[in-house]
Design an enzyme around this catalytic site. Structure first.
Site, PDB file in Angstrom:
ATOM      1  N   GLU A  13      29.829 -30.830 -26.904  1.00 32.05           N
ATOM      2  CA  GLU A  13      28.974 -31.067 -27.849  1.00 32.05           C
ATOM      3  C   GLU A  13      28.777 -29.130 -28.750  1.00 32.05           C
ATOM      4  O   GLU A  13      29.408 -28.272 -30.268  1.00 32.05           O
ATOM      5  CB  GLU A  13      27.549 -31.364 -27.374  1.00 32.05           C
ATOM      6  CG  GLU A  13      27.389 -32.594 -27.044  1.00 32.05           C
ATOM      7  CD  GLU A  13      27.872 -32.618 -25.441  1.00 32.05           C
ATOM      8  OE1 GLU A  13      28.978 -31.953 -25.028  1.00 32.05           O
ATOM      9  OE2 GLU A  13      26.840 -33.933 -24.965  1.00 32.05           O
ATOM     10  N   GLU A  52      52.154 -50.097   4.446  1.00 37.72           N
ATOM     11  CA  GLU A  52      50.960 -50.137   5.359  1.00 37.72           C
ATOM     12  C   GLU A  52      49.569 -49.285   4.529  1.00 37.72           C
ATOM     13  O   GLU A  52      48.812 -49.420   5.042  1.00 37.72           O
ATOM     14  CB  GLU A  52      50.903 -49.224   6.743  1.00 37.72           C
ATOM     15  CG  GLU A  52      51.126 -49.247   7.573  1.00 37.72           C
ATOM     16  CD  GLU A  52      51.476 -48.837   8.589  1.00 37.72           C
ATOM     17  OE1 GLU A  52      50.392 -48.160   9.581  1.00 37.72           O
ATOM     18  OE2 GLU A  52      52.180 -48.194   9.335  1.00 37.72           O
TER      19      GLU A  52
END
Ligand code: AOF
Ligand code: ZN
Length: 375
Positions: free
Chosen positions: A67, A314
């Protein structure tokens, strides 16, 4: 989306501007430390077409916020304008006053927001500051798209662990590799570039020791211009079997390498690896297994918000079994690889329960599907 209590409503222009803001926010994804990469557009609409008078993205490292950057660029033109912000403007004092205050001071008359900030210092308070000052506030505009873009930050805030993407490249015959004989190319060059880009946007990539022993991977980002964006490389290596001669260790002085091991600090193998620059995260192990939820919690505490799990089968299965996967990035090659293959734990025909497909792309002859966990 829709009408707000103050009677105004969301327009097509609002959605277009927010979509543009979300695209802009991705510029600094993965590079704003523990802060999300947020974007702001300041827009004036004088009836003869809308004009963007200020743009901002959260700066590298996390400050200044979006902003402030956008308001600086807009200057006096912000008075009476609409601000589009991808995340609720902050309400707390950091190195600068709250962004919600900055928007009030600048005199914007309307603020359109995508996602609400789960940060307890902000959540709802940002909106309250704006509304108390008489500013019209619209919330939830393209909230899902913004949440997708800020998934790393939101996961860390809400679940106190990093966002986990499980990446798999699967051959037409459903395999992620062969049992013997090193790396096999399952997909082509375009996918390889995409995967390196995913690495650049992650804070860490993680593999199991099986993948290190079978493939001797580098796990770096090797896209020209982004070579300094390689993430921390993590190996689940309980018994410290990573060879000191592996590419990972040889490169450990340049790109961080962490070995998650249950071996004690005085272990000789650990000394050798430490001397090569390897680091050892604290690991909670029971029955010699690494406790993944705790490991991830520690990662989050160390500022790691995005982890990409890159194999093998795995490791992928343990993350899925523990319900620790947020997104599956599934690349599918057109070729069969044949031979004694390692079956993929996920294919497009076998997607784990609880995931929905959110994306589809083609990269040359290869395909990409993305799945998100529904929580
Ligand atoms: C905004 N705009 O561009 C970003 C926000 O450590 P700090 O003081 O920078 O604050 C971090 C918090 O600020 C973070 O948890 C999130 O709530 C918010 N991020 N807010 O108004 C921005 N990046
Ligand atoms: Zn702020």
């Amino acid at each position: 989306m829709g009408s707000e209590p103050d009677g105004t409503s969301v327009t097509t222009l609002d959605r277009r501007m927010m979509a543009a803001a979300i695209r802009l926010s991705k510029r600094n994804t993965g590079r704003t430390a523990s802060n999300p990469s947020v974007a702001t557009l300041i827009v004036r609409d004088e009836g003869n077409g809308a004009a963007i008078v200020g743009r901002g993205v959260t700066a590298l490292g996390g400050r200044p916020h979006a902003e402030t950057v956008a308001l600086d660029e807009a200057g006096e033109a912000a008075r009476g304008a609409t601000a589009y912000v991808t995340l609720e403007p902050c309400a707390h004092h950091g190195r600068t006053p709250p962004c919600a205050r900055a928007l009030v001071e600048a005199g914007v008359s309307r603020v359109v927001v995508a996602a609400t900030d789960p940060d307890p210092r902000v959540s709802g308070r940002g909106y309250a500051i704006l509304r108390e000052a008489g500013i019209t506030v619209e919330t939830g505009v393209l909230a899902e798209d913004a949440a997708h873009a800020m998934a790393d930050y939101l996961t860390q805030r809400v679940h106190h662990r990093p966002h986990v993407t499980l990446k798999l490249a699967v051959s037409a015959d459903g395999a992620i590799g062969r049992r013997t004989g090193g790396q096999v190319a399952v997909t082509g060059a375009l996918v390889r570039a995409q995967v390196h880009l995913l690495r650049a946007r992650s804070h860490a990539v993680l593999v199991g020791i099986g993948t290190v022993l079978a493939d001797d991977p580098e796990l770096t980002c090797r896209i020209e211009g982004l070579k300094d964006r390689s993430p921390i490389r993590v190996v689940l290596d309980r018994r410290l079997r990573t060879p000191p001669s592996s590419k990972l260790v040889r490169d450990a002085g340049r790109v961080p390498l962490w070995l998650a091991s249950t071996r004690p600090a005085e272990d000789p193998a650990r000394r050798v690896l430490a001397a090569a620059g390897v680091r050892f995260p604290a690991v909670v192990g029971s029955n010699d297994a690494i406790a993944l939820p705790e490991l991830l919690e520690d990662f989050a505490a160390a500022g790691i918000q995005a982890v990409m799990v890159e194999g093998g089968a795995e490791t992928a299965r343990s993350f899925l079994a523990e319900d620790l996967v947020d997104r599956i990035a599934l690349y599918t090659g057109a070729k069969n690889i044949g031979g004694d293959t390692v079956t993929s734990p996920v294919t497009m025909e076998a997607v784990p329960e609880g995931f929905v497909q959110t994306r589809f792309m083609r990269y040359g002859g290869d395909e990409y599907r993305e799945y998100e966990r529904i929580r």
